[in-house]
Design a protein around this motif. Structure first.
Motif, PDB file in Angstrom:
ATOM      1  N   MET A  16      41.292  58.815  30.830  1.00  0.00           N
ATOM      2  CA  MET A  16      42.554  58.105  30.649  1.00  0.00           C
ATOM      3  C   MET A  16      43.753  58.893  31.167  1.00  0.00           C
ATOM      4  O   MET A  16      44.893  58.438  31.071  1.00  0.00           O
ATOM      5  CB  MET A  16      42.730  57.764  29.172  1.00  0.00           C
ATOM      6  CG  MET A  16      41.603  56.894  28.638  1.00  0.00           C
ATOM      7  SD  MET A  16      41.921  56.217  27.010  1.00  0.00           S
ATOM      8  CE  MET A  16      43.198  55.032  27.386  1.00  0.00           C
ATOM      9  N   SER A  17      43.500  60.056  31.736  1.00  0.00           N
ATOM     10  CA  SER A  17      44.598  60.876  32.257  1.00  0.00           C
ATOM     11  C   SER A  17      45.217  60.275  33.515  1.00  0.00           C
ATOM     12  O   SER A  17      46.214  60.787  34.026  1.00  0.00           O
ATOM     13  CB  SER A  17      44.113  62.294  32.543  1.00  0.00           C
ATOM     14  OG  SER A  17      43.141  62.290  33.576  1.00  0.00           O
ATOM     15  N   LEU A  27      36.166  51.472  29.554  1.00  0.00           N
ATOM     16  CA  LEU A  27      35.928  52.883  29.247  1.00  0.00           C
ATOM     17  C   LEU A  27      34.455  53.149  28.967  1.00  0.00           C
ATOM     18  O   LEU A  27      33.903  54.172  29.385  1.00  0.00           O
ATOM     19  CB  LEU A  27      36.775  53.299  28.043  1.00  0.00           C
ATOM     20  CG  LEU A  27      38.286  53.315  28.262  1.00  0.00           C
ATOM     21  CD1 LEU A  27      39.015  53.486  26.935  1.00  0.00           C
ATOM     22  CD2 LEU A  27      38.669  54.438  29.227  1.00  0.00           C
ATOM     23  N   ILE A  28      33.815  52.244  28.269  1.00  0.00           N
ATOM     24  CA  ILE A  28      32.387  52.390  27.960  1.00  0.00           C
ATOM     25  C   ILE A  28      31.578  52.460  29.246  1.00  0.00           C
ATOM     26  O   ILE A  28      30.682  53.309  29.393  1.00  0.00           O
ATOM     27  CB  ILE A  28      31.906  51.225  27.063  1.00  0.00           C
ATOM     28  CG1 ILE A  28      32.502  51.357  25.659  1.00  0.00           C
ATOM     29  CG2 ILE A  28      30.381  51.181  27.001  1.00  0.00           C
ATOM     30  CD1 ILE A  28      32.283  50.145  24.772  1.00  0.00           C
ATOM     31  N   LEU A  70      46.690  61.335  20.553  1.00  0.00           N
ATOM     32  CA  LEU A  70      46.396  61.677  21.941  1.00  0.00           C
ATOM     33  C   LEU A  70      46.261  60.414  22.784  1.00  0.00           C
ATOM     34  O   LEU A  70      46.443  60.437  24.001  1.00  0.00           O
ATOM     35  CB  LEU A  70      45.114  62.507  22.033  1.00  0.00           C
ATOM     36  CG  LEU A  70      45.138  63.846  21.271  1.00  0.00           C
ATOM     37  CD1 LEU A  70      43.796  64.553  21.388  1.00  0.00           C
ATOM     38  CD2 LEU A  70      46.270  64.737  21.760  1.00  0.00           C
ATOM     39  N   LEU A  71      45.906  59.321  22.120  1.00  0.00           N
ATOM     40  CA  LEU A  71      45.860  57.999  22.734  1.00  0.00           C
ATOM     41  C   LEU A  71      46.681  57.050  21.881  1.00  0.00           C
ATOM     42  O   LEU A  71      46.934  57.310  20.703  1.00  0.00           O
ATOM     43  CB  LEU A  71      44.411  57.470  22.810  1.00  0.00           C
ATOM     44  CG  LEU A  71      43.378  58.239  23.619  1.00  0.00           C
ATOM     45  CD1 LEU A  71      42.046  57.508  23.552  1.00  0.00           C
ATOM     46  CD2 LEU A  71      43.826  58.419  25.055  1.00  0.00           C
ATOM     47  N   LYS A  72      47.048  55.918  22.467  1.00  0.00           N
ATOM     48  CA  LYS A  72      47.766  54.905  21.686  1.00  0.00           C
ATOM     49  C   LYS A  72      47.347  53.523  22.172  1.00  0.00           C
ATOM     50  O   LYS A  72      46.891  53.347  23.314  1.00  0.00           O
ATOM     51  CB  LYS A  72      49.276  55.071  21.823  1.00  0.00           C
ATOM     52  CG  LYS A  72      49.815  54.832  23.223  1.00  0.00           C
ATOM     53  CD  LYS A  72      51.344  54.970  23.252  1.00  0.00           C
ATOM     54  CE  LYS A  72      51.886  54.756  24.674  1.00  0.00           C
ATOM     55  NZ  LYS A  72      53.359  54.876  24.722  1.00  0.00           N
ATOM     56  N   THR A  73      47.490  52.548  21.291  1.00  0.00           N
ATOM     57  CA  THR A  73      47.223  51.163  21.648  1.00  0.00           C
ATOM     58  C   THR A  73      48.449  50.614  22.366  1.00  0.00           C
ATOM     59  O   THR A  73      49.548  50.574  21.801  1.00  0.00           O
ATOM     60  CB  THR A  73      46.924  50.318  20.396  1.00  0.00           C
ATOM     61  OG1 THR A  73      45.799  50.887  19.712  1.00  0.00           O
ATOM     62  CG2 THR A  73      46.599  48.880  20.773  1.00  0.00           C
ATOM     63  N   GLY A  77      43.723  45.367  22.468  1.00  0.00           N
ATOM     64  CA  GLY A  77      42.503  45.757  23.149  1.00  0.00           C
ATOM     65  C   GLY A  77      42.684  46.672  24.336  1.00  0.00           C
ATOM     66  O   GLY A  77      41.734  46.906  25.084  1.00  0.00           O
ATOM     67  N   SER A  78      43.889  47.217  24.530  1.00  0.00           N
ATOM     68  CA  SER A  78      44.145  48.106  25.661  1.00  0.00           C
ATOM     69  C   SER A  78      44.700  49.433  25.161  1.00  0.00           C
ATOM     70  O   SER A  78      45.434  49.476  24.174  1.00  0.00           O
ATOM     71  CB  SER A  78      45.144  47.474  26.640  1.00  0.00           C
ATOM     72  OG  SER A  78      44.642  46.263  27.159  1.00  0.00           O
ATOM     73  N   TYR A  79      44.367  50.516  25.890  1.00  0.00           N
ATOM     74  CA  TYR A  79      44.729  51.848  25.420  1.00  0.00           C
ATOM     75  C   TYR A  79      45.317  52.680  26.556  1.00  0.00           C
ATOM     76  O   TYR A  79      45.013  52.476  27.733  1.00  0.00           O
ATOM     77  CB  TYR A  79      43.495  52.525  24.817  1.00  0.00           C
ATOM     78  CG  TYR A  79      42.840  51.664  23.771  1.00  0.00           C
ATOM     79  CD1 TYR A  79      43.328  51.627  22.464  1.00  0.00           C
ATOM     80  CD2 TYR A  79      41.775  50.833  24.109  1.00  0.00           C
ATOM     81  CE1 TYR A  79      42.755  50.792  21.513  1.00  0.00           C
ATOM     82  CE2 TYR A  79      41.201  49.994  23.166  1.00  0.00           C
ATOM     83  CZ  TYR A  79      41.701  49.977  21.870  1.00  0.00           C
ATOM     84  OH  TYR A  79      41.144  49.137  20.943  1.00  0.00           O
ATOM     85  N   HIS A  80      46.154  53.639  26.169  1.00  0.00           N
ATOM     86  CA  HIS A  80      46.899  54.451  27.139  1.00  0.00           C
ATOM     87  C   HIS A  80      47.006  55.866  26.582  1.00  0.00           C
ATOM     88  O   HIS A  80      47.127  56.060  25.373  1.00  0.00           O
ATOM     89  CB  HIS A  80      48.300  53.841  27.331  1.00  0.00           C
ATOM     90  CG  HIS A  80      49.056  54.407  28.490  1.00  0.00           C
ATOM     91  ND1 HIS A  80      49.824  55.548  28.393  1.00  0.00           N
ATOM     92  CD2 HIS A  80      49.162  53.981  29.772  1.00  0.00           C
ATOM     93  CE1 HIS A  80      50.371  55.792  29.569  1.00  0.00           C
ATOM     94  NE2 HIS A  80      49.994  54.868  30.428  1.00  0.00           N
ATOM     95  N   ILE A  81      46.968  56.860  27.468  1.00  0.00           N
ATOM     96  CA  ILE A  81      47.103  58.239  27.033  1.00  0.00           C
ATOM     97  C   ILE A  81      48.567  58.520  26.684  1.00  0.00           C
ATOM     98  O   ILE A  81      49.485  57.944  27.290  1.00  0.00           O
ATOM     99  CB  ILE A  81      46.600  59.219  28.119  1.00  0.00           C
ATOM    100  CG1 ILE A  81      46.434  60.624  27.535  1.00  0.00           C
ATOM    101  CG2 ILE A  81      47.521  59.212  29.334  1.00  0.00           C
ATOM    102  CD1 ILE A  81      45.688  61.577  28.467  1.00  0.00           C
TER     103      ILE A  81
END
Length: 305
Positions: A16-17, A27-28, A70-73, A77-81
């Motif tokens: 996610m960087s 991601l999976i 370290l991550l956030k929603t 259903g989507s995530y960002h560093i």
């Protein structure tokens, strides 16, 4: 080999960087390639069969990284560093375990809020790692449940073996009725108890309308059932001009028995002791519920604006 959720955390964060927003399923798939998982490993399920083990572990790795901020929603259903996540990666970490997350204020507060001491700690001592610490909470719960079920299944089978032949026949009636066979309980009750009729212990309707008849052999055995018993049962079906039969035992069948029933025209289902107790669990025969727990998850659709 499927990596544990702690091993997944650092590769997940590095993935996610790129500053992009990622869906969990994306991601999976990326991480499955990173860990070189086979198709069988990707499909391997938790004991309940409710979810793939790898999917579950990626989900929990993501959850703990979120709790450490370290991550956030970003959106449903989507995530960002986060900036903190990027800053951490600039230190060139070689691994990331739950003990390392203790360095982050948000994660400390999370642990304190759930008031669970050492439940999710990585309790490594040198090269000796506590295997339990590598299970996600959901895995730990499911494997604990599976162990309780296996222990109870052995006790259940021992109890059945100590029952009288007539009670075993009653148990078979109750189980088949719960499974939808036999029409009414009264009709099913008349079906068994006719031992010695050419290798047939009883007959039962396939459905409530009685569109077809199933012949039954129900035997308590200690040793492996000889294949000749299955052949005799098939011969009895042939003499009755019957097409379907169920052979139920408290022991087990040799491979030759399964090969035999697969080679003949008649449809014979073999139910050994293990399968018998599984069905009793599934249809709640001879068992009572002591405690029940529900695992909740956030309904993302509800919060969609």
């Amino acid at each position: 080999m499927i990596p544990d959720y702690q091993t997944i955390m650092l590769p997940l964060l590095k993935t996610m960087s790129d500053e992009k927003t990622h869906k969990l399923r994306e991601l999976i798939e990326i991480l499955a390639v990173h860990f070189q998982l086979s198709e069988d490993e990707k499909k391997e399920l938790l004991p309940s069969g409710s979810q793939a083990i790898f999917d579950n572990r990626v989900g929990w790795a993501k959850f703990y990284l979120e709790k450490a901020n370290l991550l956030k929603t970003e959106k449903r259903g989507s995530y960002h560093i986060t900036e903190l996540g990027q800053s951490f990666l600039k230190s060139n970490p070689t691994e990331l375990r739950t003990r390392d997350l203790e360095e982050f204020k948000a994660f400390k507060e999370f642990k304190q809020s759930i008031n669970v001491k050492n439940e999710i700690d990585d309790t490594d001592q040198g090269n000796h790692e506590n295997a339990e610490s590598n299970k996600t909470p959901e895995e730990a719960l499911e494997y604990a449940y599976q162990k309780l079920k296996n222990d109870l299944s052995r006790d259940l089978l021992d109890t059945i073996k100590n029952c009288s032949p007539s009670f075993f026949e009653k148990l078979v009636i109750d189980l088949l009725t719960k499974m939808g066979y036999g029409g009414s309980r009264k009709d099913a009750g008349k079906a068994l108890g006719k031992s010695g009729d050419g290798g047939i212990d009883g007959i039962i309707k396939e459905d409530k309308l009685g569109l077809d008849t199933i012949f039954i052999q129900a035997k308590r055995w200690e040793n492996v059932v000889p294949v000749r018993e299955i052949r005799d049962f098939a011969g009895a079906l042939l003499s009755k001009k019957a097409r379907k039969g169920i052979f139920i035992t408290t022991s087990s069948f040799p491979n030759s028995a399964y090969e035999f029933v697969n080679s003949i025209e008649h449809k014979i289902i073999l139910i050994d002791g293990e399968r018998l107790t599984d069905l009793m669990f599934e249809f709640n025969v001879g068992l009572s519920t002591q405690s029940a727990y529900e695992i909740k998850k956030i309904d993302s659709d509800y919060f969609e604006e």
